[in-house]
Motif scaffolding. Structure first.
Motif, PDB file in Angstrom:
ATOM      1  N   ARG A   1      -0.508   4.840  -0.917  1.00  0.00           N
ATOM      2  CA  ARG A   1       0.283   6.075  -0.886  1.00  0.00           C
ATOM      3  C   ARG A   1       1.444   5.953  -1.877  1.00  0.00           C
ATOM      4  O   ARG A   1       2.115   4.920  -1.927  1.00  0.00           O
ATOM      5  N   VAL A   2       1.684   7.023  -2.629  1.00  0.00           N
ATOM      6  CA  VAL A   2       2.724   7.015  -3.667  1.00  0.00           C
ATOM      7  C   VAL A   2       3.545   8.291  -3.572  1.00  0.00           C
ATOM      8  O   VAL A   2       2.985   9.387  -3.483  1.00  0.00           O
ATOM      9  N   VAL A   3       4.860   8.136  -3.598  1.00  0.00           N
ATOM     10  CA  VAL A   3       5.770   9.283  -3.684  1.00  0.00           C
ATOM     11  C   VAL A   3       6.592   9.135  -4.954  1.00  0.00           C
ATOM     12  O   VAL A   3       7.266   8.122  -5.164  1.00  0.00           O
TER      13      VAL A   3
ATOM     14  N   GLU B   1      -5.512  15.061  -1.878  1.00  0.00           N
ATOM     15  CA  GLU B   1      -4.337  15.546  -1.140  1.00  0.00           C
ATOM     16  C   GLU B   1      -3.922  14.539  -0.083  1.00  0.00           C
ATOM     17  O   GLU B   1      -4.738  13.959   0.616  1.00  0.00           O
ATOM     18  N   GLY B   2      -2.626  14.311  -0.021  1.00  0.00           N
ATOM     19  CA  GLY B   2      -2.082  13.505   1.068  1.00  0.00           C
ATOM     20  C   GLY B   2      -1.709  12.091   0.697  1.00  0.00           C
ATOM     21  O   GLY B   2      -0.902  11.466   1.373  1.00  0.00           O
ATOM     22  N   GLU B   3      -2.269  11.544  -0.398  1.00  0.00           N
ATOM     23  CA  GLU B   3      -1.969  10.165  -0.756  1.00  0.00           C
ATOM     24  C   GLU B   3      -0.899  10.046  -1.839  1.00  0.00           C
ATOM     25  O   GLU B   3      -0.356   8.989  -2.055  1.00  0.00           O
ATOM     26  N   THR B   4      -0.606  11.144  -2.535  1.00  0.00           N
ATOM     27  CA  THR B   4       0.400  11.134  -3.597  1.00  0.00           C
ATOM     28  C   THR B   4       1.191  12.432  -3.536  1.00  0.00           C
ATOM     29  O   THR B   4       0.609  13.511  -3.446  1.00  0.00           O
ATOM     30  N   ARG B   5       2.514  12.309  -3.582  1.00  0.00           N
ATOM     31  CA  ARG B   5       3.371  13.495  -3.537  1.00  0.00           C
ATOM     32  C   ARG B   5       4.474  13.388  -4.566  1.00  0.00           C
ATOM     33  O   ARG B   5       4.813  12.293  -5.028  1.00  0.00           O
ATOM     34  N   VAL B   6       5.066  14.535  -4.896  1.00  0.00           N
ATOM     35  CA  VAL B   6       6.166  14.617  -5.845  1.00  0.00           C
ATOM     36  C   VAL B   6       7.333  15.306  -5.150  1.00  0.00           C
ATOM     37  O   VAL B   6       7.156  16.362  -4.545  1.00  0.00           O
ATOM     38  N   VAL B   7       8.504  14.707  -5.255  1.00  0.00           N
ATOM     39  CA  VAL B   7       9.693  15.212  -4.574  1.00  0.00           C
ATOM     40  C   VAL B   7      10.799  15.428  -5.599  1.00  0.00           C
ATOM     41  O   VAL B   7      11.040  14.570  -6.459  1.00  0.00           O
TER      42      VAL B   7
ATOM     43  N   VAL C   1       8.888  12.384   1.774  1.00  0.00           N
ATOM     44  CA  VAL C   1       8.949  10.915   1.702  1.00  0.00           C
ATOM     45  C   VAL C   1       8.554  10.322   3.048  1.00  0.00           C
ATOM     46  O   VAL C   1       7.717   9.417   3.131  1.00  0.00           O
ATOM     47  N   ARG C   2       9.130  10.862   4.101  1.00  0.00           N
ATOM     48  CA  ARG C   2       8.853  10.343   5.451  1.00  0.00           C
ATOM     49  C   ARG C   2       7.395  10.569   5.858  1.00  0.00           C
ATOM     50  O   ARG C   2       6.833   9.796   6.641  1.00  0.00           O
ATOM     51  N   ALA C   3       6.797  11.616   5.323  1.00  0.00           N
ATOM     52  CA  ALA C   3       5.409  11.917   5.679  1.00  0.00           C
ATOM     53  C   ALA C   3       4.443  10.877   5.125  1.00  0.00           C
ATOM     54  O   ALA C   3       3.380  10.634   5.711  1.00  0.00           O
ATOM     55  N   LEU C   4       4.807  10.276   4.013  1.00  0.00           N
ATOM     56  CA  LEU C   4       3.877   9.363   3.348  1.00  0.00           C
ATOM     57  C   LEU C   4       4.293   7.897   3.440  1.00  0.00           C
ATOM     58  O   LEU C   4       3.433   7.011   3.412  1.00  0.00           O
ATOM     59  N   ILE C   5       5.602   7.638   3.532  1.00  0.00           N
ATOM     60  CA  ILE C   5       6.097   6.261   3.545  1.00  0.00           C
ATOM     61  C   ILE C   5       6.485   5.856   4.960  1.00  0.00           C
ATOM     62  O   ILE C   5       7.304   6.518   5.600  1.00  0.00           O
ATOM     63  N   ASP C   6       5.911   4.777   5.427  1.00  0.00           N
ATOM     64  CA  ASP C   6       6.256   4.188   6.723  1.00  0.00           C
ATOM     65  C   ASP C   6       7.248   3.064   6.469  1.00  0.00           C
ATOM     66  O   ASP C   6       6.879   1.981   6.006  1.00  0.00           O
ATOM     67  N   PHE C   7       8.518   3.332   6.779  1.00  0.00           N
ATOM     68  CA  PHE C   7       9.563   2.359   6.478  1.00  0.00           C
ATOM     69  C   PHE C   7       9.553   1.154   7.418  1.00  0.00           C
ATOM     70  O   PHE C   7      10.334   0.222   7.228  1.00  0.00           O
ATOM     71  N   ASP C   8       8.685   1.162   8.390  1.00  0.00           N
ATOM     72  CA  ASP C   8       8.522  -0.010   9.260  1.00  0.00           C
ATOM     73  C   ASP C   8       7.522  -1.006   8.688  1.00  0.00           C
ATOM     74  O   ASP C   8       7.328  -2.086   9.240  1.00  0.00           O
TER      75      ASP C   8
ATOM     76  N   ARG D   1       0.808  -1.222   0.000  1.00  0.00           N
ATOM     77  CA  ARG D   1       0.000   0.000   0.000  1.00  0.00           C
ATOM     78  C   ARG D   1       0.840   1.271   0.000  1.00  0.00           C
ATOM     79  O   ARG D   1       0.316   2.364   0.231  1.00  0.00           O
ATOM     80  N   GLN D   2       2.148   1.148  -0.261  1.00  0.00           N
ATOM     81  CA  GLN D   2       2.985   2.344  -0.344  1.00  0.00           C
ATOM     82  C   GLN D   2       4.103   2.100  -1.362  1.00  0.00           C
ATOM     83  O   GLN D   2       4.745   1.046  -1.357  1.00  0.00           O
ATOM     84  N   PHE D   3       4.279   3.101  -2.231  1.00  0.00           N
ATOM     85  CA  PHE D   3       5.213   3.007  -3.340  1.00  0.00           C
ATOM     86  C   PHE D   3       6.130   4.219  -3.359  1.00  0.00           C
ATOM     87  O   PHE D   3       5.668   5.354  -3.201  1.00  0.00           O
TER      88      PHE D   3
END
Length: 266
Positions: A99-101, A122-128, A144-151, A72-74
């Motif tokens: 969620r996608v970054v 807003e909030g589910e897809t971001r561009v960096v 990236v940290r706001a949307l991706i949970d690395f755990d 659920r996160q890319f």
């Protein structure tokens, strides 16, 4: 989202791989320098349009597979110009909460991507804006940290991008990304290879270098090494057209000199 690029940063007189790729796909977000460089490559390898379509189809099949597997996160690195059926569109069609970054270093890509997402939820897809050659900065980026949970399990996409980083060992890029991902995460890579049609491959590489967008093809064993200790899922490292096709495989398979694969972190 970061600052908007200034006109001075929009170097339209220099060919960029993302805009050349857009041209191969029949897009309109490219400039004279991109078209000129792309046409020189097409004169050597007319199959580049086929490669671009097959690579895009591989990305979409991989995303569908991963969402159906529970991801659920890319994190899509070197995402390139938005075209039809982007990662967030394919994933959120199946699971809207995905969620996608997107990450890219080309200011023009950023302008177009943000315009595409302006009307998106807003909030589910971001561009960096960041450089794939600096994975630590990407991993630490607040968006990236706001949307991706690395755990939690995630997918990192490196689709047709690592060939454009000829000045670094791929392990310097992919190693930190693999290490940051939780068990159950996946790594998606596609990459041109010199194992197939080497005359076309090296000719195209020369035109990219002349266009100030140097590219390096790699052998299957080199691409396999990018997955480290990840389990490479079936059917393995194969031509992109052969990765879990969901319809007839192109009759021009001998022209597809691009490998694709998906690996899973134990």
């Amino acid at each position: 989202m970061g600052d908007q690029p200034t006109p001075a940063e929009l170097e339209t007189h220099i060919a960029h791989p993302a805009r050349m790729y857009d041209y191969y796909l029949g897009g309109k977000d490219n400039y004279a320098a991109d078209r000129e460089a792309a046409e020189k490559s097409l004169a050597i390898a007319p199959e580049l349009r086929l490669l671009a379509r097959e690579n895009r189809a591989f990305l979409q099949r991989a995303v569908r597979f991963l969402v159906n597997a529970g991801i659920r996160q890319f994190l899509d690195l070197g995402a390139g110009l938005p075209t039809q059926r982007n990662v967030h569109q394919v994933a959120q069609e199946i699971a809207p909460e995905t969620r996608v970054v997107y990450v890219d270093n080309d200011p023009i890509v950023l302008v177009h991507a943000r315009a595409l997402l302006a009307s998106h939820s807003e909030g589910e897809t971001r561009v960096v804006q960041a450089d794939v050659r600096d994975p630590e900065a990407i991993l630490a980026h607040p968006d990236v940290r706001a949307l991706i949970d690395f755990d939690q399990p995630m997918a990192t996409m490196l689709v047709s991008v690592l060939q454009f980083v000829p000045d670094k060992d791929p392990e310097e890029i992919v190693g930190p990304l693999r290490a940051a991902m939780a068990p159950g995460s996946h790594l998606v890579i596609s990459h041109p290879t010199q194992d197939l049609r080497p005359d076309h491959v090296h000719g195209v590489a020369q035109t990219y270098t002349q266009a100030k967008a140097p590219a390096v093809p790699r052998r299957k064993a080199e691409i396999e090494a990018m997955f480290g200790d990840f389990e490479i899922l079936e059917p393995g490292i194969v031509q992109t057209s052969l990765w879990r096709p969901d319809g007839p495989v192109t009759a021009d398979l001998d022209l597809v000199w691009m490998y694709g694969a998906v690996g899973r972190k134990p």
